[in-house]
Design a protein around this motif. Structure first.
Motif, PDB file in Angstrom:
ATOM      1  N   ASN A   1     -29.441 -31.897  29.670  1.00 36.74           N
ATOM      2  CA  ASN A   1     -29.679 -33.109  28.893  1.00 36.74           C
ATOM      3  C   ASN A   1     -30.109 -32.730  27.477  1.00 36.74           C
ATOM      4  O   ASN A   1     -30.706 -31.671  27.264  1.00 36.74           O
ATOM      5  N   LEU A   2     -29.819 -33.610  26.546  1.00 37.26           N
ATOM      6  CA  LEU A   2     -30.205 -33.412  25.152  1.00 37.26           C
ATOM      7  C   LEU A   2     -31.048 -34.584  24.678  1.00 37.26           C
ATOM      8  O   LEU A   2     -30.830 -35.715  25.097  1.00 37.26           O
ATOM      9  N   VAL A   3     -31.991 -34.298  23.801  1.00 37.35           N
ATOM     10  CA  VAL A   3     -32.707 -35.336  23.069  1.00 37.35           C
ATOM     11  C   VAL A   3     -32.334 -35.141  21.611  1.00 37.35           C
ATOM     12  O   VAL A   3     -32.548 -34.066  21.047  1.00 37.35           O
ATOM     13  N   VAL A   4     -31.750 -36.185  21.013  1.00 36.00           N
ATOM     14  CA  VAL A   4     -31.174 -36.096  19.678  1.00 36.00           C
ATOM     15  C   VAL A   4     -31.872 -37.065  18.739  1.00 36.00           C
ATOM     16  O   VAL A   4     -32.082 -38.227  19.072  1.00 36.00           O
ATOM     17  N   GLU A   5     -32.223 -36.555  17.568  1.00 33.10           N
ATOM     18  CA  GLU A   5     -32.765 -37.400  16.500  1.00 33.10           C
ATOM     19  C   GLU A   5     -31.759 -37.424  15.352  1.00 33.10           C
ATOM     20  O   GLU A   5     -31.308 -36.372  14.896  1.00 33.10           O
ATOM     21  N   ILE A   6     -31.408 -38.621  14.921  1.00 33.64           N
ATOM     22  CA  ILE A   6     -30.529 -38.775  13.762  1.00 33.64           C
ATOM     23  C   ILE A   6     -31.445 -38.914  12.553  1.00 33.64           C
ATOM     24  O   ILE A   6     -32.270 -39.826  12.506  1.00 33.64           O
ATOM     25  N   PRO A   7     -31.346 -38.015  11.581  1.00 38.67           N
ATOM     26  CA  PRO A   7     -32.231 -38.099  10.418  1.00 38.67           C
ATOM     27  C   PRO A   7     -32.104 -39.438   9.686  1.00 38.67           C
ATOM     28  O   PRO A   7     -31.060 -40.096   9.729  1.00 38.67           O
ATOM     29  N   LYS A   8     -33.166 -39.798   9.016  1.00 32.24           N
ATOM     30  CA  LYS A   8     -33.221 -41.074   8.296  1.00 32.24           C
ATOM     31  C   LYS A   8     -32.197 -41.133   7.167  1.00 32.24           C
ATOM     32  O   LYS A   8     -31.627 -42.181   6.889  1.00 32.24           O
ATOM     33  N   TYR A   9     -31.961 -40.011   6.526  1.00 32.92           N
ATOM     34  CA  TYR A   9     -31.049 -39.975   5.383  1.00 32.92           C
ATOM     35  C   TYR A   9     -29.917 -38.997   5.628  1.00 32.92           C
ATOM     36  O   TYR A   9     -30.033 -38.083   6.437  1.00 32.92           O
ATOM     37  N   THR A  10     -28.845 -39.207   4.893  1.00 26.86           N
ATOM     38  CA  THR A  10     -27.715 -38.291   4.909  1.00 26.86           C
ATOM     39  C   THR A  10     -27.254 -38.098   3.474  1.00 26.86           C
ATOM     40  O   THR A  10     -27.492 -38.959   2.628  1.00 26.86           O
ATOM     41  N   ILE A  11     -26.641 -36.975   3.230  1.00 20.91           N
ATOM     42  CA  ILE A  11     -26.100 -36.718   1.898  1.00 20.91           C
ATOM     43  C   ILE A  11     -24.637 -37.142   1.947  1.00 20.91           C
ATOM     44  O   ILE A  11     -23.766 -36.382   2.325  1.00 20.91           O
TER      45      ILE A  11
END
Length: 112
Positions: free
Chosen positions: A95-105
């Motif tokens: 299993n994975l726990v994934v965080e999508i960052p608040k910002y992207t370039i």
């Protein structure tokens, strides 16, 4: 079948999510197939950093990033030791726990 736990993201997944994942499929494709509209400006060809994620759990279960991915990760906003480009990060047995960052370039985002 492994699961991906997506931590809450203010725009893309405010409540967070737990989704079933197919082994051998990328994190990006899995998120997109489950209506989590992560940016992927280069159409998943490992040519940008818009699909950058941080793997909070399960990082060691995935294959290591190759040199091209590492080069692009160096340009990602909010880079951490467990950062990956989700278009290159392939789901393994765990299993994975994934965080999508608040910002992207992303210089040209149609959603903003």
């Amino acid at each position: 079948m492994p699961q991906i736990v997506v931590l809450p993201h203010h725009e893309l997944c405010p409540e967070g999510a737990v989704i079933e994942a197919d082994e051998g499929k990328t994190v990006c494709k899995t998120l997109l197939e489950n209506d989590i509209e992560i940016e992927h400006a280069c159409e998943m060809s490992c040519a940008c950093t818009t699909c950058h994620v941080v793997i909070r759990e399960g990082f060691d279960s995935m294959d290591e990033a190759d040199e091209l991915e590492e080069d692009f990760l160096d340009k990602a906003w909010g880079l951490e030791p467990d950062s990956r480009l989700s278009c290159q990060a392939v789901v393994g047995e765990e299993n994975l726990v994934v965080e999508i960052p608040k910002y992207t370039i992303n210089q040209v985002s149609e959603n903003h």
